[in-house]
Design a protein around this motif. Sequence first.
Motif, PDB file in Angstrom:
ATOM      1  N   ALA A  25       0.749  -1.313   0.134  1.00 46.20           N
ATOM      2  CA  ALA A  25       0.116  -0.045   0.035  1.00 46.20           C
ATOM      3  C   ALA A  25       0.684   1.261  -0.071  1.00 46.20           C
ATOM      4  N   GLU A  26       1.812   1.455   0.852  1.00 48.59           N
ATOM      5  CA  GLU A  26       2.860   2.307   0.671  1.00 48.59           C
ATOM      6  C   GLU A  26       3.462   2.592  -0.684  1.00 48.59           C
ATOM      7  N   ASP A  27       3.816   1.456  -1.307  1.00 53.28           N
ATOM      8  CA  ASP A  27       4.368   1.554  -2.381  1.00 53.28           C
ATOM      9  C   ASP A  27       3.266   2.368  -3.585  1.00 53.28           C
ATOM     10  N   VAL A  28       2.108   1.747  -3.461  1.00 59.36           N
ATOM     11  CA  VAL A  28       1.111   2.583  -4.102  1.00 59.36           C
ATOM     12  C   VAL A  28       0.815   3.824  -3.897  1.00 59.36           C
ATOM     13  N   VAL A  29       0.733   4.066  -2.712  1.00 54.94           N
ATOM     14  CA  VAL A  29       0.408   5.587  -2.403  1.00 54.94           C
ATOM     15  C   VAL A  29       1.591   6.418  -2.860  1.00 54.94           C
ATOM     16  N   CYS A  30       2.961   5.929  -2.495  1.00 48.21           N
ATOM     17  CA  CYS A  30       4.051   6.714  -3.160  1.00 48.21           C
ATOM     18  C   CYS A  30       3.959   7.161  -4.587  1.00 48.21           C
ATOM     19  N   ARG A  31       3.776   6.044  -5.127  1.00 50.05           N
ATOM     20  CA  ARG A  31       3.847   6.111  -6.710  1.00 50.05           C
ATOM     21  C   ARG A  31       2.519   6.907  -7.143  1.00 50.05           C
ATOM     22  N   ALA A  32       1.379   7.043  -6.495  1.00 51.65           N
ATOM     23  CA  ALA A  32       0.174   7.568  -7.021  1.00 51.65           C
ATOM     24  C   ALA A  32       0.506   9.323  -6.705  1.00 51.65           C
ATOM     25  N   VAL A  33       1.062   9.406  -5.495  1.00 53.55           N
ATOM     26  CA  VAL A  33       1.387  10.913  -4.997  1.00 53.55           C
ATOM     27  C   VAL A  33       2.456  11.512  -5.879  1.00 53.55           C
ATOM     28  N   GLU A  34       3.399  10.799  -6.267  1.00 55.68           N
ATOM     29  CA  GLU A  34       4.444  11.314  -7.322  1.00 55.68           C
ATOM     30  C   GLU A  34       3.874  11.400  -8.786  1.00 55.68           C
ATOM     31  N   GLU A  35       2.923  10.495  -9.190  1.00 56.73           N
ATOM     32  CA  GLU A  35       2.281  10.666 -10.408  1.00 56.73           C
ATOM     33  C   GLU A  35       1.541  11.987 -10.363  1.00 56.73           C
ATOM     34  N   MET A  36       0.950  12.180  -9.306  1.00 54.04           N
ATOM     35  CA  MET A  36      -0.116  13.015  -9.500  1.00 54.04           C
ATOM     36  C   MET A  36       0.567  14.585  -9.341  1.00 54.04           C
ATOM     37  N   ALA A  37       1.681  14.537  -8.554  1.00 55.78           N
ATOM     38  CA  ALA A  37       2.293  15.629  -8.830  1.00 55.78           C
ATOM     39  C   ALA A  37       2.751  16.285 -10.093  1.00 55.78           C
ATOM     40  N   VAL A  38       3.362  15.232 -10.793  1.00 56.78           N
ATOM     41  CA  VAL A  38       3.921  15.130 -12.060  1.00 56.78           C
ATOM     42  C   VAL A  38       2.630  15.750 -12.945  1.00 56.78           C
ATOM     43  N   ARG A  39       1.582  15.046 -12.955  1.00 52.04           N
ATOM     44  CA  ARG A  39       0.522  15.229 -13.876  1.00 52.04           C
ATOM     45  C   ARG A  39      -0.176  16.593 -13.220  1.00 52.04           C
ATOM     46  N   LEU A  40      -0.159  17.252 -12.224  1.00 51.50           N
ATOM     47  CA  LEU A  40      -0.542  18.330 -11.847  1.00 51.50           C
ATOM     48  C   LEU A  40       0.391  19.745 -12.611  1.00 51.50           C
ATOM     49  N   THR A  41       1.442  19.338 -12.428  1.00 47.13           N
ATOM     50  CA  THR A  41       2.265  20.321 -13.356  1.00 47.13           C
ATOM     51  C   THR A  41       2.411  20.181 -14.774  1.00 47.13           C
ATOM     52  N   HIS A  42       2.208  18.953 -15.200  1.00 48.28           N
ATOM     53  CA  HIS A  42       1.816  18.970 -16.606  1.00 48.28           C
ATOM     54  C   HIS A  42       0.657  19.497 -17.092  1.00 48.28           C
ATOM     55  N   CYS A  43      -0.550  19.394 -16.301  1.00 43.89           N
ATOM     56  CA  CYS A  43      -1.967  20.129 -16.638  1.00 43.89           C
ATOM     57  C   CYS A  43      -1.408  21.606 -16.782  1.00 43.89           C
ATOM     58  N   GLU A  44      -0.885  22.099 -15.831  1.00 40.68           N
ATOM     59  CA  GLU A  44      -0.934  23.501 -16.139  1.00 40.68           C
ATOM     60  C   GLU A  44       0.184  24.065 -17.405  1.00 40.68           C
ATOM     61  N   ARG A  45       1.004  23.129 -17.436  1.00 37.61           N
ATOM     62  CA  ARG A  45       1.714  23.495 -18.767  1.00 37.61           C
ATOM     63  C   ARG A  45       1.301  23.182 -20.027  1.00 37.61           C
ATOM     64  N   LEU A  46       0.394  22.271 -19.888  1.00 39.23           N
ATOM     65  CA  LEU A  46      -0.676  22.106 -21.150  1.00 39.23           C
ATOM     66  C   LEU A  46      -1.663  23.112 -21.374  1.00 39.23           C
ATOM     67  N   TRP A  47      -2.326  23.810 -20.271  1.00 42.83           N
ATOM     68  CA  TRP A  47      -3.070  24.688 -20.314  1.00 42.83           C
ATOM     69  C   TRP A  47      -2.330  26.060 -20.857  1.00 42.83           C
ATOM     70  N   ARG A  48      -1.343  26.399 -20.389  1.00 42.27           N
ATOM     71  CA  ARG A  48      -0.323  27.499 -20.823  1.00 42.27           C
ATOM     72  C   ARG A  48      -0.190  27.530 -22.318  1.00 42.27           C
ATOM     73  N   GLN A  49       0.026  26.217 -22.822  1.00 47.94           N
ATOM     74  CA  GLN A  49       0.351  26.148 -24.228  1.00 47.94           C
ATOM     75  C   GLN A  49      -0.991  25.864 -25.050  1.00 47.94           C
ATOM     76  N   ASN A  50      -2.231  25.887 -24.566  1.00 46.47           N
ATOM     77  CA  ASN A  50      -3.341  25.983 -25.213  1.00 46.47           C
ATOM     78  C   ASN A  50      -3.491  24.685 -25.726  1.00 46.47           C
ATOM     79  N   GLU A  51      -3.317  23.396 -25.127  1.00 42.97           N
ATOM     80  CA  GLU A  51      -3.450  22.216 -25.731  1.00 42.97           C
ATOM     81  C   GLU A  51      -4.474  21.496 -24.889  1.00 42.97           C
TER      82      GLU A  51
END
Length: 119
Positions: A25-51
């Motif tokens: 469970a700790e492994d799943v949570v760690c990976r999920a949290v890391e992936e979410m942090a990356v995707r949140l940043t990615h979402c902002e970048r995509l919005w700024r690029q109007n994609e």
Amino acid sequence: MHSETVRLDPDKLTALYEQLGETGAEDVVCRAVEEMAVRLTHCERLWRQNEMANLRKSARSLIAIADQIGMTALASIASDVTAAIDAEDAPAVAAILFRLMRVGERSLTAVWDQQDMTI
């Protein structure tokens, strides 16, 4: 500054720990949290690029990840982002996306705090 309520479903985390054991469970949570942090940043970048098509895909992926570890508010807001994109409502996309960023940051912190309490 806006204050957002973060909702975590502790039953989801409990079920994850019961199903996978502490280490799994700790492994799943760690990976999920890391992936979410990356995707949140990615979402902002995509919005700024109007994609918008790629932003929609990234927001959709956040729904599944957030739901897996009990981040109900984050999953709901990510769903609202996709709905605003589908409606082609650019001002709503911007507003909801930045709400997603605020709640995302607080949710990630809350999951770590919850995990510390579980251990």
